[in-house]
Design a protein around this motif. Structure first.
Motif, PDB file in Angstrom:
ATOM      1  N   HIS B  85       0.828  -1.209   0.000  1.00 55.10           N
ATOM      2  CA  HIS B  85       0.000   0.000   0.000  1.00 55.10           C
ATOM      3  C   HIS B  85       0.855   1.248   0.000  1.00 55.10           C
ATOM      4  O   HIS B  85       0.543   2.220  -0.666  1.00 55.10           O
ATOM      5  N   ASN B 183      -3.337  -3.787  -5.915  1.00 56.56           N
ATOM      6  CA  ASN B 183      -3.646  -2.571  -5.165  1.00 56.56           C
ATOM      7  C   ASN B 183      -3.512  -1.327  -6.040  1.00 56.56           C
ATOM      8  O   ASN B 183      -4.285  -0.391  -5.926  1.00 56.56           O
ATOM      9  N   LEU B 186      -6.626  -0.967  -7.935  1.00 58.72           N
ATOM     10  CA  LEU B 186      -7.697  -0.486  -7.056  1.00 58.72           C
ATOM     11  C   LEU B 186      -7.586   1.024  -6.862  1.00 58.72           C
ATOM     12  O   LEU B 186      -8.560   1.767  -7.016  1.00 58.72           O
ATOM     13  N   TYR B 187      -6.388   1.470  -6.519  1.00 57.44           N
ATOM     14  CA  TYR B 187      -6.199   2.905  -6.247  1.00 57.44           C
ATOM     15  C   TYR B 187      -6.357   3.742  -7.510  1.00 57.44           C
ATOM     16  O   TYR B 187      -6.904   4.838  -7.479  1.00 57.44           O
ATOM     17  N   ALA B 190      -9.900   4.238  -8.213  1.00 60.87           N
ATOM     18  CA  ALA B 190     -10.491   5.215  -7.307  1.00 60.87           C
ATOM     19  C   ALA B 190     -10.096   6.627  -7.706  1.00 60.87           C
ATOM     20  O   ALA B 190     -10.903   7.562  -7.661  1.00 60.87           O
ATOM     21  N   LEU B 221      -9.268   9.167  -0.931  1.00 59.39           N
ATOM     22  CA  LEU B 221      -9.065   7.741  -1.197  1.00 59.39           C
ATOM     23  C   LEU B 221      -9.336   6.886   0.035  1.00 59.39           C
ATOM     24  O   LEU B 221      -9.264   5.670  -0.014  1.00 59.39           O
ATOM     25  N   THR B 224     -11.300   3.730  -0.162  1.00 62.00           N
ATOM     26  CA  THR B 224     -10.626   2.714  -0.967  1.00 62.00           C
ATOM     27  C   THR B 224      -9.477   2.090  -0.181  1.00 62.00           C
ATOM     28  O   THR B 224      -9.244   0.886  -0.237  1.00 62.00           O
ATOM     29  N   PHE B 227     -10.804  -0.363   2.196  1.00 64.02           N
ATOM     30  CA  PHE B 227     -11.213  -1.575   1.486  1.00 64.02           C
ATOM     31  C   PHE B 227      -9.998  -2.422   1.108  1.00 64.02           C
ATOM     32  O   PHE B 227      -9.932  -3.624   1.376  1.00 64.02           O
ATOM     33  N   ALA B 228      -8.982  -1.760   0.521  1.00 65.62           N
ATOM     34  CA  ALA B 228      -7.811  -2.492   0.034  1.00 65.62           C
ATOM     35  C   ALA B 228      -7.010  -3.099   1.186  1.00 65.62           C
ATOM     36  O   ALA B 228      -6.544  -4.237   1.098  1.00 65.62           O
TER      37      ALA B 228
END
Lengths: 414, 303
Positions: B85, B183, B186-187, B190, B221, B224, B227-228
């Protein structure tokens, strides 16, 4: 006499017919390369029972045993004939879910002497016999003759004593060659070195853990000596890195079952043709690697037919020899009667023309009939874990063995 | 006014999901819960079930290996998960800001390890990190020859996969490499839906790229990230195939995760009761942890 046999055949045939509708397949669950042996006997079977086809369910080794565990658990989806590898046979045998082959009408007890003592013991649970062995893996020490010669080590140094074996390792080490894959292997060899019939590796015949005996202390000491001298490659056998090291001649000796010759030749290290030899294991140690069995689940509705096929696989000299001579299977016959084939006196080309079969046969007959315990696999893992602590973290051997015993007792109580 | 027609339709559409969910999630969950109250060696069949109450839980909670595997799982989740992350966030920002039309391609490349079979990946890593012949050790050997570096590097070849401490790092590295792209995607997704006007206003006001990332993108973010990070937590504690293949050598010590231990209790030690109890304890830990993470990372109302 003849009439007797005819009558028996007739009765068995009737039993078979009564147990199932005609044409219902006989389900055999097995794993590679045992499945090929079933294919080999299929023509004979078709002749005898044109109306009962064999339904072969072959899964990968691990999947097969997981599937069989699940099927035994659920009591459904069980085959009529089930292959079991040696590391599972004690647990499956203890479950009582497999037909006792010593009981009538099978009465396999009369065949006890037809198989190596140890293989019979592996399939037995008390007075019950849960399976018949089909192939065995008598152990010898594989070694790279060229590497030994280059390091000035005489071949007989490997087998004479533990000390001479380690000494050979020190000379090899000077030429940047490891004596063995893992110090753990040395411990395992020593643990099996001086056992007699009826004794167990981790538990005695009465189920009491043996982990704190001098046998374990000495085994751990040997492993530690090897590790400290840098004699082991710290690789688990059959890992990717191990295969690589074997191919590149970084490991000089490997204790294993006779089948390893076939593995080396066909896929592991074909380029090392002529460089390997086999010899007796250090200090007269005897062990086996692998071995397969077939059992008839209690739930089978076609026991008579399953028993007939089982005999064809396990107690038929021709099948046993066919499995041995099939290039892909190359299984060492469990049936002693099949071990007198001229092949046993013939040279093995991959091993530089050595007459290795004779050595393997001698080894098969020297292995003691050890008492199996259903917690053997668990005990082995606990002991290996403690050995790691000794080898890597400097834990004292006495503490490690005491800890191992405590964990084993804790588990075995359940 | 007409009465709603065909009022069964929505249920019919939902039914397949609920049927599958009940069959493949709820039922196993419930039967595992039931099983955890019994002692059972599966090869003996159903009739061998013996009710023991909470004995399995007591056994598991008192099992040093269970705690050891739990520590390993937690360590791997933290060391293999957190950097994902920390890197994926700024990376997603850079890709979004600077990759232009190439966004899909760049994120696709990062995503590739995620869609590759975990078995293939683990085998590739085991070749890279082999003691004698692996690339990692060869690289170390080369670097050791460089002036000044020899003191910083290990003096001998590292036994990456057979020494517990080294093996854990390799597994963590694999996790990081494998799930970074997931990830990132995902980001990136978002970021792509954030309203543009905030960034435009900030640019007019002369805010630097970093300031925009830190003060405008990051706060938005937050959901998100929650969530991640929760997915990483769940995935980390369920980690199974990578360490199983990579570190089979040091099975018990090196990188045995709780998920592996549960499996082996069931299928190798034939102790389904303990395995079921363990699975439920793991589930509870995952659920509580996930709830805690979601609460910690919740979007707070601006003060």
């Amino acid at each position: 006499m003849k009439l007797d046999r005819m009558l028996a055949t007739l009765l068995l045939g009737l039993a078979a017919a009564g147990g199932c509708r005609a044409g219902e397949a006989l389900v055999v669950a097995t794993y590679p390369n045992l499945d090929r042996v079933v294919r080999l006997v299929e023509p004979v079977w078709r002749q005898r029972h044109p109306d009962v086809p064999i339904k072969l369910v072959a899964r990968s080794y691990a999947d097969h045993h997981t599937a069989m565990t699940t099927a035994l658990a659920a009591g459904s989806g069980l085959p009529d004939l089930m292959a079991i590898e040696v590391s599972y046979v004690a647990r499956f045998a203890a479950s009582g879910a497999l037909t006792d082959l010593n009981a009538p009408p099978f009465s396999a007890e009369r065949w006890r002497d037809d198989y190596p003592r140890y293989a019979w013991a592996q399939a037995s649970s008390g007075k019950r016999l849960a399976a018949l062995p089909v192939d065995i893996g008598p152990g010898t020490l594989f070694y790279r003759q060229d590497l030994l010669a280059a390091a000035g080590v005489k071949d007989d140094a490997l087998s004479r004593s533990w000390e001479s074996y380690l000494d050979a390792g020190r000379k090899l080490k000077a030429r940047s060659v490891y004596l063995m894959a893992h110090a753990r292997d040395l411990k395992d060899l020593y643990l099996r070195a001086n056992l007699k019939d009826g004794e167990g590796v981790y538990f005695d015949g009465a189920g009491k853990p043996q982990v704190r005996s001098p046998r374990f202390e000495k085994a751990f000491e040997l492993a530690l000596t090897a590790r400290k001298a840098g004699l082991d490659a710290r690789l688990g056998a059959y890992s990717t890195a191990w295969g690589d090291a074997i191919r590149k001649g970084r490991i000089a000796t490997q204790a294993s079952g006779s089948w390893m010759a076939g593995h080396l030749e066909t896929w592991l290290a074909p380029q090392t043709r002529g460089l390997w030899r086999v010899t007796a294991m250090p200090a007269g140690a005897h062990a086996t690697w692998g071995g397969s069995f077939y059992a008839i689940p209690q739930a089978s509705k076609q026991k008579a037919l399953a028993w007939e096929l089982l005999q064809l696989l396990a107690h038929d000299r021709d099948t046993q020899l066919a499995a041995l001579k099939n290039k892909e299977v190359n299984a060492f016959p469990a049936l002693i009667a099949a071990q007198d084939d001229p092949l046993f006196a013939s040279p093995v080309e991959f091993l530089g023309g050595q007459r290795a079969w004779l050595l393997w046969r001698a080894s098969a007959n020297a292995v003691p009939a050890l008492a199996a315990n259903r917690n053997d696999a668990l005990a082995e893992e606990i002991v290996n874990n403690e050995l790691d602590a000794v080898l890597l973290q400097g834990k004292s051997i006495a503490t490690a063995l005491a800890d191992a015993e405590r964990q084993i007792v804790r588990r075995a109580r359940r | 006014m007409n009465a709603p027609r065909c009022s069964l339709a929505p249920y019919a559409f939902l039914a397949p999901f609920f049927a599958l969910f009940a069959g493949f999630v709820l039922l196993p969950l419930a039967s595992t819960a039931g099983l955890s109250l019994f002692r059972w060696n599966p090869t003996e069949g159903w009739q061998a079930l013996t009710f023991v109450g909470f004995e399995n839980y007591a056994f598991v909670l008192d099992d040093p290996w269970f705690w050891h595997t739990l520590r390993t799982s937690a360590w791997l989740t933290l060391v293999g998960g957190l950097p994902q992350h920390l890197l994926a966030l700024p990376l997603a920002w850079l890709v979004w800001r600077h990759a232009g039309r190439g966004q899909a391609l760049v994120s696709g490349i990062y995503f590739l390890p995620f869609v590759t079979s975990s078995v293939a990946v683990a085998l590739a890593f085991s070749t890279l990190f082999a003691s004698d012949t692996g690339l990692a050790n060869q690289l170390l050997a080369t670097l050791r020859g460089w002036p000044g570096l020899s003191l910083l590097l290990p003096a001998e070849a590292v036994h990456w996969l057979s020494e517990p401490d080294a093996a854990r790092w390799v597994v963590a590295m694999l996790m990081f490499w494998r799930y970074l792209g997931w990830n990132l995607v995902l980001y990136l997704a978002a970021l792509q839906v954030l309203p543009e006007d905030g960034f435009e206003a900030a640019t007019l006001d002369g805010a630097s790229g970093w300031q925009q990332f830190r003060h405008i993108a990051l706060p938005q973010l937050r959901p998100t990230i929650a969530f991640a990070v929760t997915l990483t937590w769940i995935g980390g504690l369920q980690l199974f195939d990578e360490p199983l293949i990579l570190a089979q050598d040091g099975r018990a010590g090196a990188a045995q995760t709780t998920a592996i231990y549960v499996y082996r209790n069931a299928f190798e030690y034939g102790d389904f009761g303990a395995a079921a109890a363990m699975a439920w304890l793991l589930l509870a830990l995952i659920a509580v942890g996930a709830a805690l993470l979601l609460w910690l990372l919740r979007t707070r109302e601006p003060a």
